[in-house]
Scaffold this active site. Structure first.
Site, PDB file in Angstrom:
ATOM      1  N   LYS A 183       0.357  -1.416   0.051  1.00  0.00           N
ATOM      2  CA  LYS A 183      -0.014  -0.005   0.264  1.00  0.00           C
ATOM      3  C   LYS A 183       0.659   1.241   0.113  1.00  0.00           C
ATOM      4  O   LYS A 183       0.039   2.106  -0.167  1.00  0.00           O
ATOM      5  CB  LYS A 183      -1.150  -0.177   1.019  1.00  0.00           C
ATOM      6  CG  LYS A 183      -2.622  -1.185   1.399  1.00  0.00           C
ATOM      7  CD  LYS A 183      -2.914  -0.826   2.781  1.00  0.00           C
ATOM      8  CE  LYS A 183      -4.515  -2.216   1.808  1.00  0.00           C
ATOM      9  NZ  LYS A 183      -5.055  -1.354   3.475  1.00  0.00           N
ATOM     10  N   ASP A 219     -10.241   3.125   2.443  1.00  0.00           N
ATOM     11  CA  ASP A 219     -10.428   2.838   4.124  1.00  0.00           C
ATOM     12  C   ASP A 219     -11.498   3.902   4.724  1.00  0.00           C
ATOM     13  O   ASP A 219     -12.079   3.361   4.939  1.00  0.00           O
ATOM     14  CB  ASP A 219      -9.585   2.034   4.096  1.00  0.00           C
ATOM     15  CG  ASP A 219      -8.831   1.316   3.834  1.00  0.00           C
ATOM     16  OD1 ASP A 219      -9.568   0.106   3.065  1.00  0.00           O
ATOM     17  OD2 ASP A 219      -7.608   0.870   3.985  1.00  0.00           O
TER      18      ASP A 219
END
Ligand code: ATR
Length: 279
Positions: free
Chosen positions: A71, A108
């Site tokens: 990520k 997220d």
């Protein structure tokens, strides 16, 4: 399921990748909306990740999700990174534009907030403090999301205090760090409590916390979803508090990516929950 020569293709890239539920989720939606497309898992090792991401436009992929451990590393391969991904310091969704540019974002925070709003329609984040347990990648995203919902103050408690302080420094704003041993002392002033740690997950130690110290109107959320009803959520309900389970964060964070790549905003329905839980 239709996969013709014109199919839109997206992927999830991780290392390893076999644990991810994302292909099940996206291919459910593709089937549901009768879309000519496919979503595939790709296992790519850290030494190849930047090169593989740069190759996505040449291969005609619409984009991908990024999971652990890539990520942060993928940022080096991107043409543009959204503000929220910069604040979180991680990218979980990449889109290839019509011009072949690579855009990265992080969904997220959106997924977390949408999930809470979905389960507690009258939630008012701006009404008081939020206590965040844990200081990993998920906590970073959730703190950014809470800030965007105008939470007046966030209190982070984490076993390793330096990790909480790193989030405090990185995000700035009204964030306070309290030591792990003092975690119960902050409950009486919390409007919202979220567990972002792995405590309470199947096979992991329990989260020891006396929930009865929270005010009567507090909302309690857990991002752990195995089991779906964690001990924290059971304790919250036993104390008459509203409780938000974690699986919905995973489902909602997938919505923006699916919409970018396949052109339809998918719905998070009860049928989808049942389908995923049966997997
Ligand atoms: P992610 O990035 O997915 O959020 P992570 O970085 O592994 O995951 O974070 C897991 C969280 O659970 C961390 O806050 C971790 O605390 P540390 O920063 O001290 O490692 C927390 N955690 C894991 N095991 C724990 C334990 N036994 N007691 C307290 N906290 C724990």
């Amino acid at each position: 399921m239709i996969i013709s020569g014109k199919a839109a293709i997206a992927a999830v890239i991780g290392y390893p990748v076999k644990h991810t539920l994302s292909p099940v989720l996206h291919n459910y939606w593709l089937q549901q909306y009768n879309i000519d497309g496919a979503y595939i898992p790709l296992e790519v090792s850290p030494e190849n990740i930047v090169e593989v991401i740069k190759t996505l436009p040449k291969m005609g992929l619409r984009g991908c999700n990024i999971t652990v451990p890539h990520k942060e590393a993928v940022i080096a391969a991107l043409d543009e990174v959204s503000d929220i991904a910069k604040r979180i310091g991680a990218v979980n969704t990449i889109t290839v534009t019509n011009e072949g540019k690579l855009l990265g974002t992080n969904t997220d925070a959106y997924g977390f907030i949408q999930n809470v709003k979905n389960q507690v329609a009258d939630i008012d984040f701006s009404a008081g403090r939020a206590v965040v347990i844990g200081a990993g990648g998920a906590a970073r995203a959730i703190c950014a999301g809470l800030q965007d919902e105008n939470v007046p103050e966030i209190i982070i408690v984490n076993r390793t205090q330096e990790k909480a302080e790193a989030i405090q420094t990185h995000l700035g704003g009204e964030i306070k760090v309290v030591s792990w041993k003092d975690r119960e002392s902050v409950l009486s002033c919390a409007n919202f409590l979220v567990n972002t740690s792995i405590l309470g997950m199947q096979g992991k130690p329990a989260l020891e916390l006396n929930i009865s110290l929270l005010p009567d109107n507090a909302v309690v959320a857990d991002i752990v979803y195995t089991p779906l009803q964690t001990q924290l959520l059971k304790d919250a309900k036993d104390n008459g508090l509203k409780a938000v389970s974690g699986l919905g964060m995973l489902l909602h964070q997938a919505v923006p990516g699916f919409e970018f790549w396949f052109g339809t905003k998918p719905q998070v329905t009860d049928a989808l929950y049942e389908y995923i839980l049966a997997k």
